[in-house]
Design an enzyme around this catalytic site. Structure first.
Site, PDB file in Angstrom:
ATOM      1  N   HIS A   1      26.449  18.574   6.984  1.00  0.00           N
ATOM      2  CA  HIS A   1      26.313  18.438   8.886  1.00  0.00           C
ATOM      3  C   HIS A   1      26.938  20.274   8.274  1.00  0.00           C
ATOM      4  CE1 HIS A   1      30.124  18.789   4.953  1.00  0.00           C
ATOM      5  NE2 HIS A   1      30.299  19.928   5.942  1.00  0.00           N
TER       6      HIS A   1
ATOM      7  N   HIS B   1      28.034  23.385  10.248  1.00  0.00           N
ATOM      8  CA  HIS B   1      29.585  24.758  10.226  1.00  0.00           C
ATOM      9  C   HIS B   1      29.306  25.305  11.640  1.00  0.00           C
ATOM     10  CE1 HIS B   1      32.559  22.242   8.156  1.00  0.00           C
ATOM     11  NE2 HIS B   1      31.533  22.723   7.269  1.00  0.00           N
TER      12      HIS B   1
END
Length: 123
Positions: free
Chosen positions: A109, A111
């Site tokens: 992922h 950010h």
């Protein structure tokens, strides 16, 4: 204190539950390859996570295969577009890797954090 993984590598994660809608999230972006949602513990006025819809073994950046370069590029491109739209004065993108990188969920992922002046060093 370093964070530990919310789930062991390769097992279903909280992100899988967000993707299958068994855990609610606030959608920031949704397309065929990725989903972005507001972070539940924001580190800035704006903080979202951009994740691939298909994990396909992409639990860590260091696990990326050559055939995953397109999805990695799409994640970064999407993060940039989200940052530009939500943080016009600038933003930070972060990919945490492993225990010492404070990775807490083993589903890659990105950010996107902004809305305030970031400090350096980050950690």
């Amino acid at each position: 204190m370093l964070k530990t993984a919310a789930s062991t590598e390769g097992q279903p994660t909280i992100f899988d539950k967000i993707l299958d809608k068994s855990i609610p999230s606030t959608t920031v972006h949704d397309d065929d390859l990725c989903y972005a949602f507001a972070d539940i513990n924001p580190q800035g006025p704006f903080h979202c996570l951009v994740i691939p819809k298909e994990r396909d073994g992409l639990t860590r950046l260091s696990n990326a295969r050559e055939d995953q370069k397109a999805v990695l590029g799409h994640l970064m491109y999407t993060a940039g577009q989200i940052g530009k739209a939500n943080c016009p004065e600038g933003f930070r993108t972060v990919v945490n890797e492993g225990v010492q990188g404070a990775q807490s969920v083993y589903h890659i992922h990105v950010h996107v954090i902004g809305g305030r002046q970031m400090t350096w060093p980050p950690g």
